[in-house]
Design an enzyme around this catalytic site. Structure first.
Site, PDB file in Angstrom:
ATOM      1  N   LYS A   1       0.799  -1.219   0.000  1.00 56.37           N
ATOM      2  CA  LYS A   1       0.000   0.000   0.000  1.00 56.37           C
ATOM      3  C   LYS A   1       0.840   1.280   0.000  1.00 56.37           C
ATOM      4  O   LYS A   1       0.303   2.370  -0.191  1.00 56.37           O
ATOM      5  CB  LYS A   1      -0.952  -0.004   1.175  1.00 56.37           C
ATOM      6  CG  LYS A   1      -1.809  -1.277   1.177  1.00 56.37           C
ATOM      7  CD  LYS A   1      -3.228  -1.023   1.441  1.00 56.37           C
ATOM      8  CE  LYS A   1      -4.148  -2.189   1.180  1.00 56.37           C
ATOM      9  NZ  LYS A   1      -3.811  -3.447   1.855  1.00 56.37           N
TER      10      LYS A   1
HETATM   11  C1  LIG Z   1      -4.574  -4.534   1.568  1.00 54.43           C
HETATM   12  C2  LIG Z   1      -3.858  -5.813   1.445  1.00 54.43           C
HETATM   13  C3  LIG Z   1      -4.305  -6.830   0.583  1.00 54.43           C
HETATM   14  C4  LIG Z   1      -5.579  -6.701  -0.200  1.00 54.43           C
HETATM   15  O1  LIG Z   1      -5.527  -5.707  -1.185  1.00 54.43           O
HETATM   16  P1  LIG Z   1      -6.866  -5.121  -1.824  1.00 54.43           P
HETATM   17  O2  LIG Z   1      -6.443  -4.089  -2.777  1.00 54.43           O
HETATM   18  O3  LIG Z   1      -7.653  -4.564  -0.672  1.00 54.43           O
HETATM   19  O4  LIG Z   1      -7.580  -6.281  -2.441  1.00 54.43           O
HETATM   20  C5  LIG Z   1      -3.541  -7.971   0.446  1.00 54.43           C
HETATM   21  N1  LIG Z   1      -2.407  -8.138   1.162  1.00 54.43           N
HETATM   22  C6  LIG Z   1      -1.958  -7.209   2.016  1.00 54.43           C
HETATM   23  C7  LIG Z   1      -0.730  -7.479   2.793  1.00 54.43           C
HETATM   24  C8  LIG Z   1      -2.651  -6.015   2.181  1.00 54.43           C
HETATM   25  O5  LIG Z   1      -2.197  -5.096   3.029  1.00 54.43           O
END
Ligand SMILES: *Cc1c(COP(=O)(O)O)cnc(C)c1O
Length: 430
Positions: free
Chosen positions: A107
């Protein structure tokens, strides 16, 4: 570039407005009015282009003339100052490691891109924007890190009590300055609902400039397209078809993959791998969209039962059968996740985190049924974020990266809330 609302009532807005308001007035997610394919020569030449230049080419049509080339390239450079290595796990299976950023999960890219854009648009005014973010664990940390000390921005994080790991909670609650954390007595979906309610609350919106830093925000969601290009750039071409498997929760990352494909990136198939929160696998099986109560799993960042971005994927395919031809979705439970972490460590000497393990499982399942494919899954978080599960099951001690050592001793500071009214009163300073 103009963005229209998927609820189809509000009129379209430009990139800056979509970024600043997060969600349209009618409650709909924003979606680009046009998506133009990139030149064929761009894909053929990808190996020779820097990540910054690739990212610029990929994102520029979505910004239009609202940020000039020079400044957009600076924003991208600031966003992408770490590596995105593609690592081979076993024959035909590679992983794109997306955890080399400051908060050790994928993210960081979206959060930093959004923070830099907001800072760019706010440089010549004295507006204060309040960024609301519901987090299942990693978004909040990335947003806090990306927005720390950004002028004109206050960040409010909502996270579900007892449903994030200790390191995740420390990343959310130890920032101070312009970052505030609320611990919600509920699930991620409850946090997300409070944020959604705040956006349509007239009284709040008169007093505060609210925006969201969840993947519902286009500036968080769109830069995630870069990953697919960075992976493709590193793949040795062969006559096998290419499939990506994405560990999915709110379906923002995978939706960015569908967008990358729409831009012309030669991806043959995409897999949404989920944990026990299996709304989409059940939907593709039965054609009925029926979210159940969120269940808690060890891949907690994916504990989502109503994935916000799925509506964007439906918009991109616009036909159930077409969607099914292009996208598969499989669900795996915690036992399967743990067994996979153990087996991959034993056989391949690679340490998966619980989210990456789900991505691996989805890919493996697809490859078993389709032998003319090779695949990439995304490793979305550093295993240290889930050291409690990893160390116990693999019988080893992980070495914490520097960024973790710094926060491990800091005191967690948060306010407890349990309903929307409490949340609203705090926002209004009551
Ligand atoms: C947020 C997250 C996901 C999921 O991603 P999305 O875009 O919400 O589907 C998967 N793995 C990790 C480690 C995350 O932080």
């Amino acid at each position: 570039m103009l963005y229209r609302s998927l609820n189809r009532i509000s009129s379209s807005v430009n990139f800056e407005t979509a970024l600043k308001i997060g969600l349209a007035d009618d409650g709909g997610l924003f979606f680009p009015e046009q998506i133009n394919k990139l030149e064929k020569s761009f894909f053929e030449n990808l190996q020779n282009i820097s990540n910054t230049d690739i990212a610029y080419e990929v994102i520029r049509q979505f910004i239009g003339d609202e940020i000039n080339e020079k400044d957009l390239k600076i924003i991208i450079k600031n966003t992408l100052d770490f590596d995105f290595p593609l690592v081979e796990i076993e024959e035909g299976i590679q992983t794109l490691e997306l955890f080399h950023g400051p908060t050790l999960a994928f993210k960081d890219v979206g959060a930093r891109f959004m923070a830099n854009c907001l800072s760019y648009f706010n440089q010549s005014n004295s507006e204060i924007t309040t960024v609301l973010v519901a987090t299942s664990g990693d978004t909040g940390a990335a947003v806090a890190n990306g927005f720390l000390d950004i002028k004109g921005v206050n960040v409010v994080i909502l996270y579900p009590k007892d449903m994030v790991s200790d390191i995740q909670e420390r990343q959310l609650t130890t920032n101070k300055k312009n970052i505030t954390a609320y611990r919600v007595n509920g699930t991620f979906d409850d946090c997300q609902n409070m944020v959604k309610n705040a956006f349509i609350d007239k009284e709040l919106n008169i007093k505060l400039n609210l925006t969201s830093a969840n993947s519902i925000n286009i500036a968080r969601w769109l830069p995630q397209m870069f990953y697919y290009f960075f992976a493709f750039k590193q793949i040795i071409q062969s006559d096998k078809k290419l499939v990506f498997s994405i560990p999915s929760g709110n379906f923002g990352n995978i939706c960015a993959g569908v967008m990358a494909k729409k831009l012309g990136l030669p991806i043959d198939h995409i897999i949404a791998s989920t944990n026990a929160n299996n709304t989409i696998p059940r939907y593709l099986e039965t054609k009925t969209y029926n979210p159940r109560t969120t269940v808690q799993t060890i891949s907690n960042a994916m504990d989502v039962s109503s994935p916000s971005n799925f509506i964007r994927i439906e918009e991109l395919y616009n036909d159930f059968n077409l969607l099914k031809d292009n996208l598969s979705s499989f669900s795996f439970n915690d036992d399967q996740t743990i067994n996979t972490i153990k087996r991959v460590y034993r056989d391949c000497k690679y340490i998966l985190d619980p989210h990456g393990a789900i991505g691996y499982l989805g890919l493996k399942k697809y490859l078993n049924l389709n032998c003319n494919f090779k695949g990439v899954f995304f490793e979305t978080a550093h295993p240290i974020k889930f050291s409690n599960h990893i160390e116990k099951n693999l019988n080893l001690k992980l070495k914490p990266p520097e960024s973790i050592e710094k926060i491990i001793l800091k005191k967690k500071i948060f306010t407890k809330i349990s309903n929307y009214n409490e949340f609203k009163n705090l926002l209004l300073g009551k």
